[in-house]
Scaffold this motif. Structure first.
Motif, short mmCIF file in Angstrom:
data_model
loop_
_atom_site.label_atom_id
_atom_site.label_comp_id
_atom_site.label_asym_id
_atom_site.label_seq_id
_atom_site.Cartn_x
_atom_site.Cartn_y
_atom_site.Cartn_z
N GLY A 8 0.93 -1.21 0.03
CA GLY A 8 0.13 0.07 -0.14
C GLY A 8 1.04 1.36 -0.12
N PRO A 9 0.27 2.44 0.07
CA PRO A 9 1.09 3.64 0.03
C PRO A 9 1.76 3.90 1.24
N PRO A 10 2.88 4.51 1.44
CA PRO A 10 3.36 4.92 2.85
C PRO A 10 2.68 5.75 3.58
N MET A 11 2.49 5.60 4.88
CA MET A 11 1.18 6.56 5.64
C MET A 11 2.37 7.52 6.32
N TRP A 12 3.80 7.43 6.21
CA TRP A 12 4.51 8.37 7.13
C TRP A 12 5.85 8.71 6.45
N LEU A 13 5.75 10.18 5.97
CA LEU A 13 7.08 10.67 5.25
C LEU A 13 7.84 11.16 6.24
N LEU A 14 9.09 10.79 6.26
CA LEU A 14 9.94 11.33 7.40
C LEU A 14 11.12 12.24 6.63
N ALA A 15 10.84 13.71 6.59
CA ALA A 15 11.82 14.54 6.07
C ALA A 15 12.90 14.79 6.94
N GLU A 16 14.19 14.18 6.54
CA GLU A 16 15.52 14.56 7.63
C GLU A 16 15.95 15.66 6.41
N VAL A 17 15.69 16.89 6.99
CA VAL A 17 16.17 17.84 6.16
C VAL A 17 17.77 18.56 6.30
N THR A 18 18.18 18.11 7.41
CA THR A 18 19.69 18.29 7.58
C THR A 18 20.41 17.26 8.61
N TYR A 19 21.43 17.07 8.45
CA TYR A 19 22.28 16.37 9.43
C TYR A 19 23.12 17.26 10.06
N ARG A 20 22.93 18.71 10.04
CA ARG A 20 23.63 19.57 10.91
C ARG A 20 22.96 19.59 12.21
N CYS A 21 23.72 19.71 13.32
CA CYS A 21 23.16 19.86 14.41
C CYS A 21 23.94 20.32 15.62
N PRO A 22 23.39 21.16 16.50
CA PRO A 22 24.47 21.84 17.51
C PRO A 22 24.58 20.67 18.82
N LEU A 23 23.76 19.78 18.90
CA LEU A 23 24.06 18.98 19.99
C LEU A 23 25.00 17.58 19.24
N HIS A 24 25.57 16.79 20.32
CA HIS A 24 26.54 15.80 20.09
C HIS A 24 26.13 14.50 20.88
N CYS A 25 25.12 14.27 20.61
CA CYS A 25 24.43 13.02 21.60
C CYS A 25 25.08 11.83 21.21
N VAL A 26 25.47 11.04 22.20
CA VAL A 26 26.27 9.76 22.15
C VAL A 26 25.42 8.82 21.52
N PHE A 27 24.06 8.88 21.48
CA PHE A 27 23.21 7.89 20.88
C PHE A 27 22.53 8.38 19.55
N CYS A 28 22.98 9.37 19.07
CA CYS A 28 22.23 9.86 17.94
C CYS A 28 22.02 8.55 16.67
N TYR A 29 21.09 8.60 16.10
CA TYR A 29 20.62 7.84 14.94
C TYR A 29 21.20 8.12 13.68
N ASN A 30 21.73 9.57 13.39
CA ASN A 30 22.32 9.87 12.16
C ASN A 30 23.32 8.82 11.93
N PRO A 31 23.84 8.38 10.76
CA PRO A 31 24.70 7.77 10.41
C PRO A 31 26.17 8.07 11.00
N VAL A 32 27.00 7.05 11.08
CA VAL A 32 28.37 7.64 11.57
C VAL A 32 29.14 8.62 10.46
N ASP A 33 28.92 8.11 9.38
CA ASP A 33 29.49 8.96 8.28
C ASP A 33 28.76 10.02 7.70
N PHE A 34 28.03 10.80 8.66
CA PHE A 34 27.14 11.76 7.98
C PHE A 34 27.88 12.87 7.52
#
Length: 375
Positions: A8-34
């Motif tokens: 069926g169609p996707p119900m949820w569109l996740l727009a990851e608009v940037t990998y820039r971030c002022p935080l440096h969280c140790v559990f971040c799900y962004n790719p290690v090679d971001f």
């Protein structure tokens, strides 16, 4: 191999608009090679993605990052998403969420803001994010409430804050939260690098669940609390994003479309870019999105498992990270030949002196270093 059923169609569109971030969280799900994916879609590109997603049938749109507030055009994107008929959700650390921007988001029709905290204390919150943001988050939470949005909070739970879970819930109540997600860390990306330091012991998890259940009963009339158990401890696999290519469609900052936000790590798969293909073609026809749909791709022990329709073999990224094979049974499953690797990780969390290694904080310099080393 049997062809997967037409989704069926996707119900949820996740727009990851940037990998820039002022935080440096140790559990971040962004790719290690971001840091190797610094290109970002233009405003016009994102507007087209939003239109195509709605035409495809998506009904919810989440704006995330990194920190999505670092995009100056975010109000434009939110306004267009709302005009198109999406239910809109901003997933943010709160950094950059001023009175003026909140008013602009309100005027644009933003439906929902999810605000993240790292802990209930300034010291641990600011340590885990490597920034001084605790007081700011408290202020932002109040500004969100003042404008009539439901107060929705998210806190990633792990070894370093799980002992404070009662105080975290109490803080959420003091801030007027109507919904609190206590999401135990799942071990991908930066959290995997810090797994030894972040994984709680079984006793810590048991005690945290007991405290959470007490608060659930106490606050049942005014707050919904969701406690997400880590896959490793739960001992049974979950559907990957409610089924690979079944509900969620993620578009990364550079326009790569993914069935989940970590799928780009999988070897042997290529995922299309929205600059080259329509979302409709990507969702229905691209090899990457079709690769693990349904059950036809499975090998043993999943192929003959009575639970295969329930869990769809579990998480493909977790299978790759732990078993080294994206087509393997998710190793959190006791039937997996690699289940002992999960048991070893759990046993390590029980040993005295666990979590003594230095934490690896998410930042561009560390990402570039690891890219250069091929890590």
């Amino acid at each position: 191999m049997n062809a997967p059923r037409q989704p069926g169609p996707p119900m949820w569109l996740l727009a990851e608009v940037t990998y820039r971030c002022p935080l440096h969280c140790v559990f971040c799900y962004n790719p290690v090679d971001f840091a190797s994916h610094e290109q970002e879609l233009s405003t016009d590109d994102w507007l087209r993605v939003l239109r195509e997603g709605r035409e495809l049938g998506a009904v919810q749109c989440g704006f995330s990052g990194g920190e999505p507030l670092l995009r100056d055009d975010l109000e434009i994107l939110v306004g267009e998403a709302r005009r198109l008929g999406y239910y809109t959700n901003l997933i943010t650390s709160g950094v950059g969420l001023t009175e003026a921007r909140l008013d602009a988001f309100k005027a644009a029709g933003l439906d929902h803001i999810q605000l993240s905290f790292q802990d209930s204390t300034r010291e641990i919150n600011d340590f885990l994010s490597h920034t001084r943001t605790f007081d700011l988050k408290q202020k932002v939470a109040r500004m969100i409430r003042e404008r009539g949005w439901p107060m929705v909070m998210n806190v990633v739970i792990h070894r370093l804050n799980i002992g404070q879970i009662g105080r975290i819930i109490e803080m959420a109540d003091e801030l007027g939260a109507e919904y609190l997600e206590l999401a135990n860390a799942q071990y991908y990306s930066w959290a995997l690098l810090n797994r030894e330091q972040l994984m709680p012991s079984r006793e810590q998890l048991r005690a945290a669940e007991a405290v959470t259940n007490e608060w659930k009963a106490k606050l049942a009339d005014r707050m919904r609390i969701l406690f997400v158990v880590p896959d490793y401890h739960e001992g049974k696999p979950k559907k990957c994003m409610n089924g690979w290519g079944n509900v969620f469609l993620t578009v990364t900052p550079d326009g790569t479309a993914l069935p989940c936000h970590t799928a780009r790590m999988l070897p042997g798969l290529s995922f299309p870019n929205v600059a080259d293909s329509s979302l409709r073609d990507i969702w229905y026809d691209s090899p990457g999105f079709n690769r693990y749909r349904g059950t036809g791709w499975m090998k043993q022990p999943c192929r003959d498992c009575e639970h295969k329709e329930e869990d769809l073999g579990g998480c493909r990224c977790q299978a790759y990270l732990i078993a080294g094979d994206a087509e393997a049974a998710d190793p959190v499953c006791p039937k997996s030949p690699k289940h002992e690797r999960v048991l070893d990780a759990l046993a390590a969390a029980e040993r005295p002196g666990a979590a003594q290694r230095p934490l690896i904080f998410r930042d561009p310099q560390e990402s570039r270093r690891r890219c250069a080393e091929g890590a």
